[in-house]
Motif scaffolding. Sequence first.
Motif, PDB file in Angstrom:
ATOM      1  N   GLN B  30     -27.631 -22.782 -18.082  1.00  0.00           N
ATOM      2  CA  GLN B  30     -27.775 -23.768 -17.008  1.00  0.00           C
ATOM      3  C   GLN B  30     -27.285 -25.144 -17.430  1.00  0.00           C
ATOM      4  O   GLN B  30     -26.746 -25.897 -16.622  1.00  0.00           O
ATOM      5  N   ALA B  31     -27.502 -25.473 -18.704  1.00  0.00           N
ATOM      6  CA  ALA B  31     -27.145 -26.814 -19.173  1.00  0.00           C
ATOM      7  C   ALA B  31     -25.659 -27.084 -18.956  1.00  0.00           C
ATOM      8  O   ALA B  31     -25.271 -28.186 -18.545  1.00  0.00           O
ATOM      9  N   PHE B  32     -24.832 -26.064 -19.204  1.00  0.00           N
ATOM     10  CA  PHE B  32     -23.389 -26.271 -19.047  1.00  0.00           C
ATOM     11  C   PHE B  32     -23.029 -26.535 -17.590  1.00  0.00           C
ATOM     12  O   PHE B  32     -22.116 -27.299 -17.292  1.00  0.00           O
ATOM     13  N   TYR B  33     -23.766 -25.892 -16.660  1.00  0.00           N
ATOM     14  CA  TYR B  33     -23.493 -26.143 -15.247  1.00  0.00           C
ATOM     15  C   TYR B  33     -24.054 -27.505 -14.823  1.00  0.00           C
ATOM     16  O   TYR B  33     -23.361 -28.307 -14.190  1.00  0.00           O
ATOM     17  N   LEU B  34     -25.306 -27.774 -15.210  1.00  0.00           N
ATOM     18  CA  LEU B  34     -25.939 -29.047 -14.825  1.00  0.00           C
ATOM     19  C   LEU B  34     -25.114 -30.243 -15.275  1.00  0.00           C
ATOM     20  O   LEU B  34     -25.070 -31.276 -14.601  1.00  0.00           O
ATOM     21  N   ALA B  35     -24.436 -30.089 -16.422  1.00  0.00           N
ATOM     22  CA  ALA B  35     -23.642 -31.191 -16.971  1.00  0.00           C
ATOM     23  C   ALA B  35     -22.527 -31.607 -16.025  1.00  0.00           C
ATOM     24  O   ALA B  35     -21.998 -32.715 -16.121  1.00  0.00           O
ATOM     25  N   LEU B  36     -22.177 -30.718 -15.107  1.00  0.00           N
ATOM     26  CA  LEU B  36     -21.088 -31.018 -14.178  1.00  0.00           C
ATOM     27  C   LEU B  36     -21.613 -31.494 -12.824  1.00  0.00           C
ATOM     28  O   LEU B  36     -20.867 -31.601 -11.860  1.00  0.00           O
ATOM     29  N   THR B  37     -22.913 -31.764 -12.734  1.00  0.00           N
ATOM     30  CA  THR B  37     -23.493 -32.224 -11.474  1.00  0.00           C
ATOM     31  C   THR B  37     -24.158 -33.591 -11.651  1.00  0.00           C
ATOM     32  O   THR B  37     -24.313 -34.079 -12.773  1.00  0.00           O
ATOM     33  N   ASP B  38     -24.546 -34.177 -10.505  1.00  0.00           N
ATOM     34  CA  ASP B  38     -25.262 -35.458 -10.583  1.00  0.00           C
ATOM     35  C   ASP B  38     -26.757 -35.237 -10.335  1.00  0.00           C
ATOM     36  O   ASP B  38     -27.445 -36.098  -9.826  1.00  0.00           O
ATOM     37  N   TRP B  39     -27.249 -34.062 -10.677  1.00  0.00           N
ATOM     38  CA  TRP B  39     -28.616 -33.671 -10.358  1.00  0.00           C
ATOM     39  C   TRP B  39     -29.644 -34.673 -10.887  1.00  0.00           C
ATOM     40  O   TRP B  39     -29.570 -35.101 -12.030  1.00  0.00           O
ATOM     41  N   ARG B  40     -30.600 -35.042  -9.997  1.00  0.00           N
ATOM     42  CA  ARG B  40     -31.648 -35.954 -10.428  1.00  0.00           C
ATOM     43  C   ARG B  40     -33.026 -35.336 -10.300  1.00  0.00           C
ATOM     44  O   ARG B  40     -34.019 -36.035 -10.213  1.00  0.00           O
ATOM     45  N   GLY B  41     -33.066 -34.007 -10.257  1.00  0.00           N
ATOM     46  CA  GLY B  41     -34.362 -33.349 -10.311  1.00  0.00           C
ATOM     47  C   GLY B  41     -34.884 -32.885  -8.971  1.00  0.00           C
ATOM     48  O   GLY B  41     -35.824 -32.112  -8.894  1.00  0.00           O
ATOM     49  N   VAL B  42     -34.289 -33.371  -7.873  1.00  0.00           N
ATOM     50  CA  VAL B  42     -34.708 -32.908  -6.557  1.00  0.00           C
ATOM     51  C   VAL B  42     -33.817 -31.716  -6.201  1.00  0.00           C
ATOM     52  O   VAL B  42     -32.605 -31.839  -6.157  1.00  0.00           O
ATOM     53  N   SER B  43     -34.462 -30.579  -5.935  1.00  0.00           N
ATOM     54  CA  SER B  43     -33.724 -29.308  -5.966  1.00  0.00           C
ATOM     55  C   SER B  43     -32.498 -29.261  -5.056  1.00  0.00           C
ATOM     56  O   SER B  43     -31.452 -28.773  -5.455  1.00  0.00           O
ATOM     57  N   ALA B  44     -32.603 -29.746  -3.832  1.00  0.00           N
ATOM     58  CA  ALA B  44     -31.501 -29.553  -2.899  1.00  0.00           C
ATOM     59  C   ALA B  44     -30.287 -30.426  -3.231  1.00  0.00           C
ATOM     60  O   ALA B  44     -29.164 -30.090  -2.890  1.00  0.00           O
ATOM     61  N   ARG B  45     -30.542 -31.562  -3.863  1.00  0.00           N
ATOM     62  CA  ARG B  45     -29.465 -32.532  -3.984  1.00  0.00           C
ATOM     63  C   ARG B  45     -28.779 -32.504  -5.340  1.00  0.00           C
ATOM     64  O   ARG B  45     -29.074 -33.294  -6.222  1.00  0.00           O
ATOM     65  N   ALA B  46     -27.856 -31.575  -5.512  1.00  0.00           N
ATOM     66  CA  ALA B  46     -27.052 -31.576  -6.728  1.00  0.00           C
ATOM     67  C   ALA B  46     -25.582 -31.485  -6.351  1.00  0.00           C
ATOM     68  O   ALA B  46     -25.105 -30.441  -5.941  1.00  0.00           O
TER      69      ALA B  46
END
Lengths: 282, 294
Positions: B30-46
């Motif tokens: 997951q870390a490799f995918y998350l690194a390409l997003t602006d995710w701030r912890g709120v599930s819908a908004r990545a």
Amino acid sequence: MTHSHRVRRPRPWTSLLHVALVGWGVIVTLPLVWAVMSSFKADRDILTSPWSLPDRLHGENWVRAWTEASIGRYFLNSAVVVGSAVVLTMLFGAMVAYVLARYRFPGSRLIYYLFIAGMAFPLFLALVPLFFVVRSLGLLGTPLGLILVYTAYALPFTVFFLTSFFRTLPTSVAEAAFLDGCSHSGVFFRVMLPMAKPGLISVGIFNFLGLWNQYLLPLALNPEESEFVLAQGLAVLAVRQGYASDWSGLFAGLTISMLPVLAAYVVFQRRITSGLTAGAVR
Amino acid sequence: MRHRRLPFIAGFLVLPLTLYAVLVLSPYAQAFYLALTDWRGVSARAEFVGADNFARLLDDPQVLGALKNNAVMLLVVPIATVVLALFLAAALSLGRRRGAGVYRVVYFFPQLLSVAVVGVLFQFVYTPNSGLLNGVLNLLGIEGRSWLGDPSLALWAVMAVVVWSAVGFYVVLFCAAMESIPREILEAAAIDGASALTRLIRVVLPLVWENVQVAFIYLGMAALDGFAIVQIMTVGPGGPDNATEVLGLTLYRNAFTYGKFGYASALGVALFFLTLALAVLVLRGSRRDRVEMA
């Protein structure tokens, strides 16, 4: 005359070496001795001089650290979490390692390399997703959550170490047990595990100290103060006692957290050293 | 013996593998995918932002400062530790010194202390007024300093603690390697007139080289981390003035203080590649022919 060159001339550097050896010994022990000594002193004596001996043994510092500063509770939390995690790691690790070492089946190489790969990644990489996985399982801030996470992250090295260990054990005893009608799991628990005891002890010590040392995982996954492990408790205590200037209580807390380990080391010195260095010389 | 073999294998693997897949493999992936997003912890908004996070890493003064500090640690900590440990191990194991075992036991002590104990302990060793270090210096007539309060000293103070706690382990490791060197080799070198230093560098060092390599990898990884000791010991933490900021601390702060989980993951990925590069570099760069001992 082979004897003549063995006669020792007084060499200046031998005494220099001796000074260096003693010097490092002092550098290692002085901070520890100082902490133990300060834990018996009154606060004002700690502040006036780092050298003065305690005017009397202030045992109340230890009581205060154990009860008021909750070092006792943190100590027990640590013991429960790390103890359970080590037992679970050894059980799971030995089961996986035994199957991988002694049975051929499709996918066994893949499983082995999946575990090995876990040793190549820094923990920091997993930290953020791990936090959310643990939270979505409802395990955030619970001892069970920490136990499972500790176990999962201790598995790669344990599997790696024990797989090669099980491969070195002779097969004849297990085969005899099979002929006597022992089941597969019966052979594992009654024959192979007892035979693997030296390896289990080495890797168990390695895991125990490694997990006892863990700071990053509890910091991220264990925010509830009543569930703090010792490492977290000490760090918080250092900040808090700093404000309250209860230095003696802090030193008592420090001493309480290091003495059991040092005492165990002095008793089981050989085992512990070989268990820890086994990690590096494989 | 073959009957019920597969159920047994599956039964032994299912629990450990599930635990490992859920808590280790999936977070790493997951870390490799998350690194390409602006995710701030709120599930819908990545939002998928591609390599944006990585571009921002290179403009972030805190990341660059941390990178510099980790680089300094990477240069200083492994070399200082290995040189000290080699020297002490040689003095202990080659001289057939009486009481060598006691030295080894004592040197090993710091290895057993948890990093929290070491951090808190040295925070007070470094305390300006009542600390142990300034106490010792005063005794010698040297004026004490504010070790953790001075930006030009703080990182060195931290590195000294890391070296302090690591040396003993490598002394034990190197001692074991040196004791397996046949005495005849050393005696032959001595008869040929090689000085003690020459023997150490030309004869002993090549024979324990594999252990030195291992030491460099482990110490390099420790130098790229440094999180716990800095977080516990320094002011801020990471201060004063970012002088002791390390990458792990920047990552932790971005994730758990600012909630920038995507950005923190990108930092994690960068850290992973740094670690990987380090291991490859050490193994490649220090390759030597294996020396077989007779």
